[in-house]
Design a protein around this motif. Structure first.
Motif, mmCIF file in Angstrom:
data_model
loop_
_atom_site.group_PDB
_atom_site.id
_atom_site.type_symbol
_atom_site.label_atom_id
_atom_site.label_comp_id
_atom_site.label_asym_id
_atom_site.label_seq_id
_atom_site.Cartn_x
_atom_site.Cartn_y
_atom_site.Cartn_z
ATOM 1 N N PRO A 116 -63.445 -71.493 17.612
ATOM 2 C CA PRO A 116 -63.921 -72.512 18.569
ATOM 3 C C PRO A 116 -63.824 -72.043 20.019
ATOM 4 O O PRO A 116 -64.694 -72.356 20.836
ATOM 5 C CB PRO A 116 -62.984 -73.698 18.303
ATOM 6 C CG PRO A 116 -62.513 -73.508 16.903
ATOM 7 C CD PRO A 116 -62.389 -72.024 16.734
ATOM 8 N N TRP A 117 -62.777 -71.280 20.326
ATOM 9 C CA TRP A 117 -62.641 -70.758 21.689
ATOM 10 C C TRP A 117 -63.758 -69.778 21.994
ATOM 11 O O TRP A 117 -64.324 -69.776 23.091
ATOM 12 C CB TRP A 117 -61.284 -70.075 21.848
ATOM 13 C CG TRP A 117 -61.089 -69.473 23.206
ATOM 14 C CD1 TRP A 117 -60.698 -70.103 24.350
ATOM 15 C CD2 TRP A 117 -61.310 -68.103 23.565
ATOM 16 N NE1 TRP A 117 -60.654 -69.221 25.395
ATOM 17 C CE2 TRP A 117 -61.022 -67.980 24.945
ATOM 18 C CE3 TRP A 117 -61.713 -66.980 22.852
ATOM 19 C CZ2 TRP A 117 -61.124 -66.775 25.627
ATOM 20 C CZ3 TRP A 117 -61.820 -65.770 23.533
ATOM 21 C CH2 TRP A 117 -61.532 -65.684 24.900
ATOM 22 N N LEU A 118 -64.088 -68.935 21.010
ATOM 23 C CA LEU A 118 -65.173 -67.979 21.191
ATOM 24 C C LEU A 118 -66.499 -68.699 21.436
ATOM 25 O O LEU A 118 -67.300 -68.286 22.277
ATOM 26 C CB LEU A 118 -65.300 -67.080 19.962
ATOM 27 C CG LEU A 118 -64.134 -66.133 19.675
ATOM 28 C CD1 LEU A 118 -64.349 -65.417 18.349
ATOM 29 C CD2 LEU A 118 -63.970 -65.118 20.796
ATOM 30 N N ILE A 119 -66.728 -69.783 20.693
ATOM 31 C CA ILE A 119 -67.958 -70.561 20.846
ATOM 32 C C ILE A 119 -68.054 -71.141 22.254
ATOM 33 O O ILE A 119 -69.086 -71.033 22.928
ATOM 34 C CB ILE A 119 -68.015 -71.691 19.797
ATOM 35 C CG1 ILE A 119 -68.223 -71.102 18.399
ATOM 36 C CG2 ILE A 119 -69.125 -72.684 20.122
ATOM 37 C CD1 ILE A 119 -68.073 -72.110 17.276
ATOM 38 N N VAL A 120 -66.965 -71.732 22.718
ATOM 39 C CA VAL A 120 -66.951 -72.357 24.045
ATOM 40 C C VAL A 120 -67.164 -71.314 25.136
ATOM 41 O O VAL A 120 -67.979 -71.512 26.060
ATOM 42 C CB VAL A 120 -65.623 -73.111 24.275
ATOM 43 C CG1 VAL A 120 -65.490 -73.533 25.745
ATOM 44 C CG2 VAL A 120 -65.548 -74.336 23.375
ATOM 45 N N GLN A 121 -66.451 -70.188 25.047
ATOM 46 C CA GLN A 121 -66.584 -69.152 26.064
ATOM 47 C C GLN A 121 -67.985 -68.550 26.081
ATOM 48 O O GLN A 121 -68.543 -68.257 27.142
ATOM 49 C CB GLN A 121 -65.539 -68.054 25.827
ATOM 50 C CG GLN A 121 -64.113 -68.506 26.009
ATOM 51 C CD GLN A 121 -63.862 -69.111 27.375
ATOM 52 O OE1 GLN A 121 -64.250 -68.549 28.407
ATOM 53 N NE2 GLN A 121 -63.225 -70.267 27.395
ATOM 54 N N SER A 122 -68.565 -68.375 24.908
ATOM 55 C CA SER A 122 -69.921 -67.840 24.824
ATOM 56 C C SER A 122 -70.923 -68.767 25.503
ATOM 57 O O SER A 122 -71.779 -68.326 26.277
ATOM 58 C CB SER A 122 -70.304 -67.630 23.357
ATOM 59 O OG SER A 122 -71.646 -67.200 23.245
ATOM 60 N N LEU A 123 -70.815 -70.059 25.220
ATOM 61 C CA LEU A 123 -71.725 -71.029 25.819
ATOM 62 C C LEU A 123 -71.526 -71.128 27.327
ATOM 63 O O LEU A 123 -72.492 -71.217 28.094
ATOM 64 C CB LEU A 123 -71.530 -72.398 25.162
ATOM 65 C CG LEU A 123 -72.057 -72.511 23.725
ATOM 66 C CD1 LEU A 123 -71.530 -73.773 23.058
ATOM 67 C CD2 LEU A 123 -73.578 -72.511 23.711
ATOM 68 N N LYS A 124 -70.272 -71.101 27.776
ATOM 69 C CA LYS A 124 -70.003 -71.185 29.219
ATOM 70 C C LYS A 124 -70.601 -69.985 29.948
ATOM 71 O O LYS A 124 -71.226 -70.137 31.006
ATOM 72 C CB LYS A 124 -68.492 -71.259 29.466
ATOM 73 C CG LYS A 124 -67.891 -72.624 29.172
ATOM 74 C CD LYS A 124 -66.435 -72.693 29.592
ATOM 75 C CE LYS A 124 -65.907 -74.109 29.397
ATOM 76 N NZ LYS A 124 -64.504 -74.257 29.842
ATOM 77 N N PHE A 125 -70.429 -68.809 29.382
ATOM 78 C CA PHE A 125 -70.951 -67.613 30.042
ATOM 79 C C PHE A 125 -72.477 -67.599 30.041
ATOM 80 O O PHE A 125 -73.116 -67.366 31.070
ATOM 81 C CB PHE A 125 -70.413 -66.359 29.346
ATOM 82 C CG PHE A 125 -70.904 -65.085 29.974
ATOM 83 C CD1 PHE A 125 -70.321 -64.601 31.137
ATOM 84 C CD2 PHE A 125 -71.953 -64.374 29.419
ATOM 85 C CE1 PHE A 125 -70.780 -63.431 31.732
ATOM 86 C CE2 PHE A 125 -72.419 -63.203 29.995
ATOM 87 C CZ PHE A 125 -71.831 -62.734 31.158
ATOM 88 N N ASN A 126 -73.078 -67.846 28.882
ATOM 89 C CA ASN A 126 -74.538 -67.800 28.775
ATOM 90 C C ASN A 126 -75.217 -68.812 29.685
ATOM 91 O O ASN A 126 -76.222 -68.503 30.335
ATOM 92 C CB ASN A 126 -74.968 -68.040 27.326
ATOM 93 C CG ASN A 126 -74.950 -66.769 26.503
ATOM 94 O OD1 ASN A 126 -75.322 -65.710 26.974
ATOM 95 N ND2 ASN A 126 -74.499 -66.866 25.266
ATOM 96 N N LEU A 127 -74.700 -70.027 29.729
ATOM 97 C CA LEU A 127 -75.325 -71.057 30.561
ATOM 98 C C LEU A 127 -75.053 -70.815 32.041
ATOM 99 O O LEU A 127 -75.914 -71.073 32.884
ATOM 100 C CB LEU A 127 -74.830 -72.441 30.143
ATOM 101 C CG LEU A 127 -75.436 -72.923 28.821
ATOM 102 C CD1 LEU A 127 -74.709 -74.154 28.287
ATOM 103 C CD2 LEU A 127 -76.915 -73.239 28.981
#
Length: 364
Positions: A116-127
């Motif tokens: 879940p942390w990986l998912i959140v960090q990925s979305l934060k960076f991409n957006l």
């Protein structure tokens, strides 16, 4: 009262409505793709960070809404740093998991809590690396919500024999979209659970229907073969029948996969876009059709297989053009006054680790 309502409607600024425009060309992207591929091989993967940035910049820059392009702002060094750290962690994960089965189980369980942390960090960076009209997007989701919707609900749905999975998928989409903002304005989402169940049932019915048709045709062929005389009884005849049956199973598998995916994705994407808006800024509409999208999936897959992967740039451009052609955005004048909002700093590690460990979350 009626005059007041009409007056308010007349006072509301008119939206500029247009299809999303994608201007990418297969020939242009093939040149980018082949150079990226060759340089990534020559540099043992180091150039892949530059390749990713070039690819994203090409697709973002050729996608326009209201005649304004998107921009991808990440730099290759950001991607490379995150990728190096992710590779080191992956190597440690692989080495430690090879030491004992028990340690493998412990690491798998640990990964379940890390994902879940990986998912959140990925979305934060991409957006954060995506901008439109010089205004960046942002993701405001946190670990607690990601763990609940991407780990807890899917696991619990197993105990309902997956009957709760459409509801869990609906909650995932709602979590993702409701935590996206543009210029400080958050998306508003109001999806229906019933639509997810209907989409899942229709997709399953499409697969079962296709399997039944194939089963009936197979039975008919078998009966004809049984009455066709000695030729059908020979080893050669049985071999041909087995070969045709295997080929038929192969075709049905891929057609069934494409059909069910096209049904579900079309229904859900259309519903999600209809029920999602950026209040006072933009409204969205999707008009995906099942058969055209299924043909897109199948023909792209066939082209990649027949060309040993060389058609990949063409299929990627083709899919992007189709997705743009079925998407409409109504933009209100207030969007012109939006300014970029200060955001918390983030890095590319979450995104690269998520990709390396096969944790992927796509936004329609």
């Amino acid at each position: 009262m009626e005059n007041s309502v009409n007056h308010e409607a007349a006072a509301q600024p008119a939206a500029r409505t247009s299809k999303v425009a994608f201007g990418g060309k297969a020939g242009e992207f093939f040149g980018i793709w082949i150079v990226n591929l060759l340089l990534s091989i020559v540099t043992l993967g180091i150039y892949s960070a530059w390749a990713k940035v070039r690819t994203n910049q090409y697709f973002y820059g050729h996608t326009r809404v209201d005649n304004q392009p998107f921009r991808y702002l990440a730099t290759p060094i950001q991607i490379l740093k995150g990728r190096i750290i992710a590779v080191i962690i992956f190597a440690l994960f692989f080495v430690l998991s090879s030491l004992s089965p028990m340690l493998t189980l412990v690491l798998a369980l640990a990964f379940l809590f890390v994902s879940p942390w990986l998912i959140v960090q990925s979305l934060k960076f991409n957006l954060r690396m995506t901008s439109y009209r010089n205004v960046r997007f942002a993701f405001h989701g946190e670990y607690k919500g990601a763990f609940k919707y991407f780990v807890l609900l899917p696991v619990l749905s197993i105990f309902t024999l997956y009957l709760a999975m459409p509801w869990a998928l609906k909650k995932m989409d709602q979590y993702l979209c409701s935590n996206i903002s543009f210029g400080g304005k958050k998306l508003h989402v109001s999806t229906d659970t019933s639509t997810y169940y209907i989409a899942a049932l229709v997709a399953m019915a499409a697969i079962f229907g296709l399997m039944m048709v194939f089963g009936i045709l197979t039975a008919v062929v078998a009966v004809i073969a049984a009455f066709s005389g000695e030729a059908a009884e020979s080893a050669e005849g049985r071999g041909i029948f087995a070969l045709l049956l295997s080929g038929g199973v192969f075709v049905v598998y891929f057609v069934g996969f494409a059909l069910s995916g096209a049904v579900y994705q079309s229904m859900i994407r259309n519903h999600l876009f209809e029920r999602t808006e950026l209040p006072g800024i933009a409204k969205f509409k999707s008009e995906m059709k099942v058969m055209p999208y299924m043909w897109l999936i199948l023909s792209n897959l066939l082209a990649i297989i027949l060309t040993l992967g060389l058609a990949y740039p063409w299929t990627k451009i083709r899919k992007a053009a189709y997705m743009a052609s079925v998407t409409t955005v109504a933009v209100y004048p207030q969007i012109d006054s939006l300014v970029d909002q200060a955001q918390n700093d983030s890095n590319a590690f979450g995104e690269e680790a998520a990709g390396l460990f096969d944790v992927d979350v796509s936004l329609a």
